[in-house]
Design a protein around this motif. Sequence first.
Motif, PDB file in Angstrom:
ATOM      1  N   PHE A  81       0.892  -1.152  -0.144  1.00 50.88           N
ATOM      2  CA  PHE A  81      -0.175   0.067  -0.048  1.00 50.88           C
ATOM      3  C   PHE A  81       0.727   1.254   0.040  1.00 50.88           C
ATOM      4  CE2 PHE A  81      -2.223   3.424   1.913  1.00 50.88           C
ATOM      5  CZ  PHE A  81      -3.573   3.608   1.209  1.00 50.88           C
ATOM      6  N   LYS A  82       1.990   1.180   0.888  1.00 50.85           N
ATOM      7  CA  LYS A  82       2.762   2.296   0.726  1.00 50.85           C
ATOM      8  C   LYS A  82       3.414   2.672  -0.435  1.00 50.85           C
ATOM      9  CE  LYS A  82       6.909   4.066   2.960  1.00 50.85           C
ATOM     10  NZ  LYS A  82       8.347   3.790   3.992  1.00 50.85           N
ATOM     11  N   GLU A  83       3.809   1.608  -1.377  1.00 51.06           N
ATOM     12  CA  GLU A  83       4.212   1.750  -2.600  1.00 51.06           C
ATOM     13  C   GLU A  83       3.113   2.390  -3.610  1.00 51.06           C
ATOM     14  OE1 GLU A  83       7.620  -1.495  -2.963  1.00 51.06           O
ATOM     15  OE2 GLU A  83       5.607  -2.212  -3.320  1.00 51.06           O
ATOM     16  N   LEU A  84       1.830   1.910  -3.374  1.00 51.79           N
ATOM     17  CA  LEU A  84       0.746   2.429  -4.230  1.00 51.79           C
ATOM     18  C   LEU A  84       0.608   3.928  -4.068  1.00 51.79           C
ATOM     19  CD1 LEU A  84      -1.686  -0.408  -4.035  1.00 51.79           C
ATOM     20  CD2 LEU A  84      -0.666   0.294  -6.232  1.00 51.79           C
ATOM     21  N   ALA A  85       0.535   4.247  -2.728  1.00 55.30           N
ATOM     22  CA  ALA A  85       0.194   5.845  -2.189  1.00 55.30           C
ATOM     23  C   ALA A  85       1.369   6.451  -2.707  1.00 55.30           C
ATOM     24  CB  ALA A  85       0.180   5.737  -0.583  1.00 55.30           C
ATOM     25  N   GLN A  86       2.574   6.036  -2.686  1.00 58.65           N
ATOM     26  CA  GLN A  86       3.579   6.878  -3.348  1.00 58.65           C
ATOM     27  C   GLN A  86       3.740   7.276  -4.594  1.00 58.65           C
ATOM     28  OE1 GLN A  86       7.090   4.523  -1.930  1.00 58.65           O
ATOM     29  NE2 GLN A  86       7.255   5.609  -0.075  1.00 58.65           N
ATOM     30  N   THR A  87       2.674   6.671  -5.536  1.00 61.58           N
ATOM     31  CA  THR A  87       2.661   7.058  -6.834  1.00 61.58           C
ATOM     32  C   THR A  87       2.126   8.549  -7.001  1.00 61.58           C
ATOM     33  OG1 THR A  87       0.496   6.190  -6.914  1.00 61.58           O
ATOM     34  CG2 THR A  87       2.304   4.855  -7.775  1.00 61.58           C
ATOM     35  N   ALA A  88       1.313   8.916  -5.815  1.00 69.39           N
ATOM     36  CA  ALA A  88       0.779  10.303  -5.782  1.00 69.39           C
ATOM     37  C   ALA A  88       1.891  11.212  -5.779  1.00 69.39           C
ATOM     38  CB  ALA A  88      -0.104  10.474  -4.641  1.00 69.39           C
ATOM     39  N   GLY A  89       3.256  10.968  -5.250  1.00 67.57           N
ATOM     40  CA  GLY A  89       4.231  11.875  -4.952  1.00 67.57           C
ATOM     41  C   GLY A  89       4.529  12.711  -5.978  1.00 67.57           C
ATOM     42  N   SER A  90       4.917  12.051  -7.222  1.00 65.80           N
ATOM     43  CA  SER A  90       5.338  12.759  -8.406  1.00 65.80           C
ATOM     44  C   SER A  90       4.102  13.583  -9.033  1.00 65.80           C
ATOM     45  CB  SER A  90       5.667  11.578  -9.443  1.00 65.80           C
ATOM     46  OG  SER A  90       4.740  10.965  -9.995  1.00 65.80           O
ATOM     47  N   VAL A  91       2.984  13.211  -9.234  1.00 63.11           N
ATOM     48  CA  VAL A  91       1.879  13.898  -9.583  1.00 63.11           C
ATOM     49  C   VAL A  91       1.804  15.311  -8.688  1.00 63.11           C
ATOM     50  CG1 VAL A  91      -0.557  14.202 -10.160  1.00 63.11           C
ATOM     51  CG2 VAL A  91       0.923  12.089 -10.517  1.00 63.11           C
ATOM     52  N   MET A  92       1.779  15.321  -7.317  1.00 62.93           N
ATOM     53  CA  MET A  92       1.535  16.305  -6.320  1.00 62.93           C
ATOM     54  C   MET A  92       2.948  17.117  -6.593  1.00 62.93           C
ATOM     55  SD  MET A  92       0.729  14.026  -3.059  1.00 62.93           S
ATOM     56  CE  MET A  92       1.309  15.099  -1.684  1.00 62.93           C
ATOM     57  N   LYS A  93       4.100  16.664  -6.891  1.00 59.63           N
ATOM     58  CA  LYS A  93       5.157  17.576  -6.951  1.00 59.63           C
ATOM     59  C   LYS A  93       4.897  18.490  -8.277  1.00 59.63           C
ATOM     60  CE  LYS A  93      10.056  17.765  -7.160  1.00 59.63           C
ATOM     61  NZ  LYS A  93      11.404  16.725  -7.030  1.00 59.63           N
ATOM     62  N   LYS A  94       4.499  17.752  -9.436  1.00 61.67           N
ATOM     63  CA  LYS A  94       4.441  18.286 -10.580  1.00 61.67           C
ATOM     64  C   LYS A  94       3.346  19.647 -10.632  1.00 61.67           C
ATOM     65  CE  LYS A  94       5.585  14.398 -13.596  1.00 61.67           C
ATOM     66  NZ  LYS A  94       5.186  13.420 -14.424  1.00 61.67           N
ATOM     67  N   ASP A 163      -8.014   9.251   9.147  1.00 59.82           N
ATOM     68  CA  ASP A 163      -9.082  10.140   8.508  1.00 59.82           C
ATOM     69  C   ASP A 163      -8.499  10.122   6.941  1.00 59.82           C
ATOM     70  OD1 ASP A 163      -7.260  12.097   8.077  1.00 59.82           O
ATOM     71  OD2 ASP A 163      -7.744  12.970   9.924  1.00 59.82           O
ATOM     72  N   SER A 164      -9.223  10.735   6.239  1.00 59.03           N
ATOM     73  CA  SER A 164      -9.014  10.999   4.738  1.00 59.03           C
ATOM     74  C   SER A 164      -7.726  11.482   4.265  1.00 59.03           C
ATOM     75  CB  SER A 164     -10.352  11.568   3.804  1.00 59.03           C
ATOM     76  OG  SER A 164     -10.437  12.879   4.513  1.00 59.03           O
ATOM     77  N   ASP A 165      -7.173  12.418   5.321  1.00 58.39           N
ATOM     78  CA  ASP A 165      -5.821  12.947   5.165  1.00 58.39           C
ATOM     79  C   ASP A 165      -4.872  11.934   5.274  1.00 58.39           C
ATOM     80  OD1 ASP A 165      -6.998  15.283   4.277  1.00 58.39           O
ATOM     81  OD2 ASP A 165      -6.469  16.358   5.914  1.00 58.39           O
ATOM     82  N   THR A 166      -5.032  11.382   6.482  1.00 61.27           N
ATOM     83  CA  THR A 166      -3.754  10.252   7.058  1.00 61.27           C
ATOM     84  C   THR A 166      -3.821   9.141   6.487  1.00 61.27           C
ATOM     85  OG1 THR A 166      -5.296   9.803   8.941  1.00 61.27           O
ATOM     86  CG2 THR A 166      -3.850  11.467   9.089  1.00 61.27           C
ATOM     87  N   ILE A 167      -5.082   8.443   6.022  1.00 60.49           N
ATOM     88  CA  ILE A 167      -4.892   7.268   5.400  1.00 60.49           C
ATOM     89  C   ILE A 167      -3.961   7.055   4.302  1.00 60.49           C
ATOM     90  CG2 ILE A 167      -6.910   8.002   3.662  1.00 60.49           C
ATOM     91  CD1 ILE A 167      -6.628   4.766   5.556  1.00 60.49           C
ATOM     92  N   LEU A 168      -3.691   8.000   3.329  1.00 62.26           N
ATOM     93  CA  LEU A 168      -2.615   7.850   2.410  1.00 62.26           C
ATOM     94  C   LEU A 168      -1.260   7.608   3.023  1.00 62.26           C
ATOM     95  CD1 LEU A 168      -3.795  11.011   0.277  1.00 62.26           C
ATOM     96  CD2 LEU A 168      -3.809   8.623  -0.318  1.00 62.26           C
ATOM     97  N   GLY A 169      -0.820   7.806   4.240  1.00 60.88           N
ATOM     98  CA  GLY A 169       0.250   7.525   4.972  1.00 60.88           C
ATOM     99  C   GLY A 169       0.496   6.274   5.527  1.00 60.88           C
ATOM    100  N   MET A 170      -1.043   5.415   5.544  1.00 62.75           N
ATOM    101  CA  MET A 170      -0.712   3.976   6.124  1.00 62.75           C
ATOM    102  C   MET A 170       0.415   3.440   5.399  1.00 62.75           C
ATOM    103  SD  MET A 170      -4.219   1.411   6.382  1.00 62.75           S
ATOM    104  CE  MET A 170      -4.223   1.591   4.683  1.00 62.75           C
ATOM    105  N   VAL A 171       1.064   2.546   6.265  1.00 63.04           N
ATOM    106  CA  VAL A 171       2.173   1.601   5.855  1.00 63.04           C
ATOM    107  C   VAL A 171       1.851   0.378   5.364  1.00 63.04           C
ATOM    108  CG1 VAL A 171       4.476   0.938   6.282  1.00 63.04           C
ATOM    109  CG2 VAL A 171       3.831   3.277   7.162  1.00 63.04           C
ATOM    110  N   GLU A 172       1.067  -0.536   6.168  1.00 65.82           N
ATOM    111  CA  GLU A 172       0.697  -1.947   5.986  1.00 65.82           C
ATOM    112  C   GLU A 172      -0.731  -2.023   5.344  1.00 65.82           C
ATOM    113  OE1 GLU A 172       2.838  -4.190   6.263  1.00 65.82           O
ATOM    114  OE2 GLU A 172       4.488  -2.905   7.012  1.00 65.82           O
ATOM    115  N   MET A 173      -0.681  -2.851   4.413  1.00 66.07           N
ATOM    116  CA  MET A 173      -2.379  -3.279   3.992  1.00 66.07           C
ATOM    117  C   MET A 173      -3.069  -3.894   5.182  1.00 66.07           C
ATOM    118  SD  MET A 173      -3.749  -2.814   0.999  1.00 66.07           S
ATOM    119  CE  MET A 173      -2.696  -2.991  -0.475  1.00 66.07           C
ATOM    120  N   PRO A 174      -3.883  -3.275   5.600  1.00 67.42           N
ATOM    121  CA  PRO A 174      -4.902  -4.265   6.494  1.00 67.42           C
ATOM    122  C   PRO A 174      -5.758  -5.085   5.857  1.00 67.42           C
ATOM    123  CG  PRO A 174      -5.949  -2.011   5.861  1.00 67.42           C
ATOM    124  CD  PRO A 174      -4.575  -2.148   5.231  1.00 67.42           C
TER     125      PRO A 174
END
Length: 464
Positions: A81-94, A163-174
């Motif tokens: 999940f952490k790797e999936l969430a990290q895909t947002a990083g490059s888009v956010m930076k752009k 919450d909907s902000d912190t869920i993107l920082g979840m590390v392990e897939m539940p």
Amino acid sequence: MSIRPFDVVVIGTGPGGEGAAMKCSKADLRVCVIEDRTSVGGACTHTATIPSKTLRHAIQRLVDMRHFPGYRAATAAGPTFKELAQTAGSVMKKQSGMREVFYERNRVEVVEGRARFVDPTTIEVIQPKGAVDVLTAKHFVIATGSRPYHPPEIDFSHPAIFDSDTILGMVEMPQSMTIYGAGVIGCEYASMFRMLGVKVNLVNTRDKLLSFLDDEIIDALSYHLRDLGCLIRHNEEMAHVETLPDGVVMELKSGKRLKTDVLLWANGRSGNTLDMGLEKLGITIDSRGNLQVNEAYQTSVPHILAVGDVVGPPSLASAAYDQGRFAGTFIVEGRLEHKLVEDIPTGIYTSPEISSLGRTERELTAAGVPYEVGQAQFKSLARAQITGRTVGMLKILFHRETLELLGIHCFGDGAAEIIHIGQAIMSQKGEANTLNYFVNTTFNYPTMAEAYRVAALNGLNRIF
């Protein structure tokens, strides 16, 4: 301490703040924007719209890959999940970098820090390292956005409560998740996590999902969430939340107890108005932190305007940008453009997508409007058959006598894009708003846009 004067100071650099700043700057006003993050873009770019939709896209691509022949043989394990969430990083930076260029190119100064009103024409900006900027202006635009609502009885510092902000920082897939709140955010995340194989309890405080939508679309969403394996519990309210070493237990007022690995709280948002000094100016803040404005986006202090999520519904990034631009127009020209936002398309990024514009069947029936329905099932479209995404439909509501478009509702892949074709016709004045446009126009084949021709013909066949 130096005091710097501006014509307009905008607090917040999300869509609403950006719209206001750009409009005022292009009118040669001296404009400053204030942002409490280290980069511009607001919650839309950093914690809400952009990261969540990028995550959804990454999950959808993963699901699509799993249907390819030989996928299981090619890879032993998918991304975390952490790797999936990290895909947002490059888009956010752009996105943030692009917006920084907008401010530079339009000579809008960006000040980092937290803003607080000293008096009706002066604010102080407390910078991260403690320095204070003092700014004065003739006009202010509050575009501070919103944050997830936190009821005081829930411990959001617990590692299993998000919450909907912190869920993107979840590390392990539940393995399991309870989502409390079945609004747009709750339904979107329920869809995403079920696609990842997480067992989901979706707790809805109302009797149906997204009641502002057309009933047929609501039924389709409910069916497909359940078809994914999501357990929906309607008319339920939280009584108590208990944290355990191995998860979270939510007890409902009905007596039900739900134990899952994590809890995602998705029940409401609060306007970001805390400690801004607004109360001493006579500006009223409601129980959810929102500001009341008139049709020109003025607060009770006329030269202080507010736009975006901080003024409450519709709480859409698309609408916030327009509101900011309209507020800027009012500052520059003293005129209103509020009519442009009467009909706003709704985009809901569940899987499949939902988009809606105009009135529903329920509303038209209650108003006694003689309407008819035209439908196109995606499963009958060649393009949908090619892509394999055949779930969904386009539904057009139109006046039986004049053929005027009254509502457009779409459920399926690409719905948020498809809706805009109908929007372009529906926004035309008089006889130009007509169902006949779709039967007298040639659409590329095979495309999803062709659904409009199919739906229009289907509707005309019902007229007698």
